[in-house]
Design an enzyme around this catalytic site. Sequence first.
Site, PDB file in Angstrom:
ATOM      1  N   GLU A 107       1.012  -0.954   0.194  1.00 26.64           N
ATOM      2  CA  GLU A 107       0.004   0.120  -0.415  1.00 26.64           C
ATOM      3  C   GLU A 107       1.227   1.351  -0.188  1.00 26.64           C
ATOM      4  O   GLU A 107       0.619   2.079   0.977  1.00 26.64           O
ATOM      5  CB  GLU A 107      -1.438  -0.485   1.648  1.00 26.64           C
ATOM      6  CG  GLU A 107      -2.105  -1.228   0.797  1.00 26.64           C
ATOM      7  CD  GLU A 107      -2.915  -1.068   1.916  1.00 26.64           C
ATOM      8  OE1 GLU A 107      -4.059  -1.364   2.427  1.00 26.64           O
ATOM      9  OE2 GLU A 107      -2.460  -0.618   3.391  1.00 26.64           O
TER      10      GLU A 107
ATOM     11  N   GLU B 122      -6.754  -7.785  -1.326  1.00 27.18           N
ATOM     12  CA  GLU B 122      -7.339  -7.624  -0.186  1.00 27.18           C
ATOM     13  C   GLU B 122      -8.855  -7.045   0.192  1.00 27.18           C
ATOM     14  O   GLU B 122      -8.931  -6.090  -0.506  1.00 27.18           O
ATOM     15  CB  GLU B 122      -6.457  -5.856   0.893  1.00 27.18           C
ATOM     16  CG  GLU B 122      -5.014  -6.894   1.532  1.00 27.18           C
ATOM     17  CD  GLU B 122      -4.410  -6.282   2.648  1.00 27.18           C
ATOM     18  OE1 GLU B 122      -5.015  -5.220   3.287  1.00 27.18           O
ATOM     19  OE2 GLU B 122      -3.403  -5.978   2.211  1.00 27.18           O
TER      20      GLU B 122
END
Length: 673
Positions: free
Chosen positions: A153, A312
């Site tokens: 991320e 995710e």
Amino acid sequence: MPQTTPKGLHRLAFGGDYNPEQWPESVWQEDVRLMQEAGVTMVSVGIFSWALLEPEPGRYDFGWLDRLLDLLHAHGVRVDLGTPTVAPPAWFYRAHPEALPVTAEGVRHSYGSRGAICHSSSAYRAAAAGITTELARRYGTHPALALWHVHNEYGVPVSACYCDGCAAHFRRWLDRTYGSVEAVNEAWGTAFWGQRYSSYEEIDPPRVTPTVGNPAQQLDYRRFADATILENFRMERDILHGLAPGIPVTTNFMTALSQCDSIDYWAWGREVDLVTNDHYLITDGRRTHVNLAMAADLTRSVAGGAPWLLLEHSTSGVNWQARNPAKRPGEMARNSFAHVARGSEGAMFFQWRQSRRGAEKFHSAMVPHGGTDTRIWREVVALGADLEALTELRGTRTVPDVAMLWDWHSWWAQNLEWRPNGAHDARERADSFYETLYDRHLTVDFAHPESDLSAYPLVVVPTLYLMTEAAGQNLREYVENGGTLVVSYFSGIVDEHDAVHPGAYPGALRDVLGLTVDEWSPLLDDQRVTIAGPGGASLTGDVWTEFVRPRGAETVWTYADGPAAGGPAVTRHRLGRGTAWYVSTRLDAASLDTIVAAACEDAGVATRSALPHDVEVVRRAGENGHYVFALNHSAEDAEVPLDGSGTELLGGTPAEGRLTVPAGAVRVVRLTP
């Protein structure tokens, strides 16, 4: 050409982040048994394991990871192996405290979280290259390895550092970008407020100043920060490509506008072998399934329309919002299938087993604290079986209807200080236009303003404050060649350096819209305007009004009151073979739908008005066939018309003419050729 799908994965991806280092090895055997029971096909491993893999500088301990990968391979589970560079060890920061990022206020962050990285740090880059190299050498040919997962991320929680090292790096970036200090002065308009520079050494990052700083400098610093992070990704990617050829490399994006605003994903999408994304429902009073669809469409668009992967999402509630509601029964599966409908090649979660310690111990997981005698586990097992039934979808592509333009650089520029009305929010306009198209049951591609738009009968511009001359010309040619364009207010105003385009507003869009704007007149918080139109109909606007002067455009709707009373509010310009609409105020949902409906009619776009509200119908197509997803987000059973007949993949039953979709349920139909 690098492989673009996980190596050795022959079904849709199903699994999640697996952090076995949090558990004794005796639990691993139970984990792989449960993975087989649930139909898990791939797990992400090692993302936060740097301190375990390299407990001291240059000393590596791979024994536990060797045993883990061998165990997963023996049980048929593919591995998405992380480079753990999002979480450097404590020993690294003790040796290199300068690698901790500094805020614009001059405060240096402390160790103890994740992502606390100055991406300009040479020490960090060397250490990251070291651990990545060792992992690639050791596991590049491991039979379980399907995918490399670089970092985690990027851009969250820290994207920009303002330390002296970044200042030096910024100066080098400016020299590469502009070639001279004189060019920087010109781009930034430093004649204003006497900010002119005579050498690069005089230029610092845009740290805290007594009042508003130079907006062009701030915009360039956003670009610099993004480019610097991307340099580090490329470094790791190139190491992996060199030492482990044939294994695709990715990093997990966060494309949702609700979750990351610091990364230019158009640029990043060209750098990964496979676009992957993380998405979490935001508890903000909005219809969460619409935000989900928008994020999935945006991710697919960043991938150029190619299949991508949801790396995710959550089985139920998260733990980092002010309020974290559980997902309702069936919602986890419906969320998963919504991503698959819009192009994902599977559904992965954070995480496999719910943590007992640490900051995310209340974040839901595939194996919750309550174990297998829970609703979540039963739904996980059912979802695994259903995803296996959709294996034939692999490689097919989502079929779009219309396009929406989006540009992260424009978003960055618009969000700077001292704009005409702080209530105007680029994300809000994008959400609103998207929701209007969604409620007309249209599948949306996102596109860069300078990209080829010829495939789309309708293109919507919800907010593009920053627009290059090339983008303006691109939209003109699109309309001239028969396209239908809808543009919202405060678009086309400045160039790539945040300088107002010469002449009247709306700058880069004057010609295609056939009008100029003499002046803006933003509204106060409690002000509304009524807009009169054909047949006595009326619309409602707020936040913004303009004094519009048609120069070839026709006035379709007129301000009935407010500062611009009697003047054009919504215009329509016929140009070449196409049409361009302009909306000069912020319309409420019903009013915006009226304008979008008229534009759809111009474009010949057939909206699926027969479909019930909150029933989502999306198509995927490819060599394997044509497929229809029907997702019922409502509390009522729904009937969905089918264009032909086919077979329901999740039940094997025939489907013809109409499809019954129970409340909260999903149906996937393979259409008969």
